[in-house]
Design a protein around this motif. Structure first.
Motif, PDB file in Angstrom:
ATOM      1  N   ALA A 125       0.855  -1.185   0.000  1.00 23.26           N
ATOM      2  CA  ALA A 125       0.000   0.000   0.000  1.00 23.26           C
ATOM      3  C   ALA A 125       0.889   1.231   0.000  1.00 23.26           C
ATOM      4  N   GLN A 126       0.482   2.218  -0.777  1.00 18.35           N
ATOM      5  CA  GLN A 126       1.216   3.475  -0.842  1.00 18.35           C
ATOM      6  C   GLN A 126       0.217   4.579  -1.137  1.00 18.35           C
ATOM      7  N   GLN A 130      -3.488   0.517  -3.407  1.00 21.59           N
ATOM      8  CA  GLN A 130      -3.299  -0.789  -2.791  1.00 21.59           C
ATOM      9  C   GLN A 130      -3.082  -1.807  -3.905  1.00 21.59           C
ATOM     10  N   ARG A 131      -2.131  -2.732  -3.696  1.00 26.61           N
ATOM     11  CA  ARG A 131      -1.833  -3.757  -4.700  1.00 26.61           C
ATOM     12  C   ARG A 131      -1.618  -5.092  -4.009  1.00 26.61           C
ATOM     13  N   THR A 132      -2.170  -6.146  -4.611  1.00 27.83           N
ATOM     14  CA  THR A 132      -1.900  -7.515  -4.185  1.00 27.83           C
ATOM     15  C   THR A 132      -1.365  -8.263  -5.400  1.00 27.83           C
ATOM     16  N   THR A 133      -0.238  -8.922  -5.211  1.00 25.53           N
ATOM     17  CA  THR A 133       0.403  -9.682  -6.275  1.00 25.53           C
ATOM     18  C   THR A 133       0.471 -11.145  -5.860  1.00 25.53           C
ATOM     19  N   PHE A 134       0.034 -12.029  -6.752  1.00 29.07           N
ATOM     20  CA  PHE A 134       0.059 -13.462  -6.513  1.00 29.07           C
ATOM     21  C   PHE A 134       1.162 -14.085  -7.358  1.00 29.07           C
ATOM     22  N   GLY A 148      -6.717   2.210  -6.804  1.00 27.95           N
ATOM     23  CA  GLY A 148      -6.188   3.516  -6.430  1.00 27.95           C
ATOM     24  C   GLY A 148      -6.844   4.638  -7.197  1.00 27.95           C
ATOM     25  N   GLN A 149      -6.508   5.840  -6.805  1.00 23.53           N
ATOM     26  CA  GLN A 149      -7.049   7.024  -7.452  1.00 23.53           C
ATOM     27  C   GLN A 149      -6.345   7.245  -8.785  1.00 23.53           C
ATOM     28  N   THR A 150      -7.106   7.630  -9.791  1.00 24.57           N
ATOM     29  CA  THR A 150      -6.522   7.894 -11.103  1.00 24.57           C
ATOM     30  C   THR A 150      -5.897   9.286 -11.116  1.00 24.57           C
ATOM     31  N   ASN A 151      -5.201   9.570 -12.179  1.00 23.08           N
ATOM     32  CA  ASN A 151      -4.586  10.890 -12.358  1.00 23.08           C
ATOM     33  C   ASN A 151      -5.478  11.831 -13.163  1.00 23.08           C
TER      34      ASN A 151
END
Length: 170
Positions: A125-126, A130-134, A148-151
């Protein structure tokens, strides 16, 4: 287990039959479980998603294909970067963080349930992302889910993305 693997293989075979799916093929794909679809994408990575590729656009950075099958809405692409990296990627926009996080949680739970304990999840998370990698030591494919929020400059939107990809072994 055999049913899942054979269904995933049949899914890839059916999708590879032409540039568009027949009504019978579409009905078959529509009736696959989420786990069969995810397993089909993991299996498809091994041959660079060849059976899933439809319309191709070449760029100076690599190739982009419209897939014959979309896991999430109608937003997926197959990306090939200089014959070293390939990925199947989908993304969906949301009006608020709550919707994006709910979609993220649902996707992470579904992938974890489908792939089982052989696949290890790594969460990061930053800021508001948030990211989950399998990953699995026996597979080259990596599954990544991010929220996450877009730009977007004028409209505050959120995005959840799903990707099956990794480096191609030569």
């Amino acid at each position: 287990m055999f049913r899942k693997i054979s269904a995933a293989s049949l899914f890839l075979l059916l999708v590879g039959c032409g540039s568009t799916l027949t009504p019978t093929q579409t009905a078959y794909v529509d009736n696959l479980t989420p786990c069969e679809k995810i397993q089909g994408l993991v299996d498809g990575f091994e041959n660079q998603f060849e059976p899933l590729k439809a319309t191709r656009v070449q760029t100076k950075f690599g190739d982009v294909w419209t897939p014959k099958y979309h896991l999430l809405g109608n937003s997926c692409q197959i990306l090939g970067m200089n014959n070293e990296r390939v990925s199947y990627k989908c993304a969906k926009q949301y009006d608020n963080e709550s919707q994006s996080r709910d979609a993220f949680d649902l996707a992470v739970n579904q992938v974890a349930q489908c792939l089982g304990s052989q696949w290890q999840a790594n969460n990061t998370a930053q800021n508001q992302s948030q990211r989950t990698t399998f990953k699995n030591a026996e597979h080259d494919a990596v599954i990544s889910i991010q929220s996450g929020q877009t730009n977007a400059k004028y409209n505050k939107t959120w995005q959840t993305s799903f990707e099956v990809g990794g480096l191609i072994k030569k």
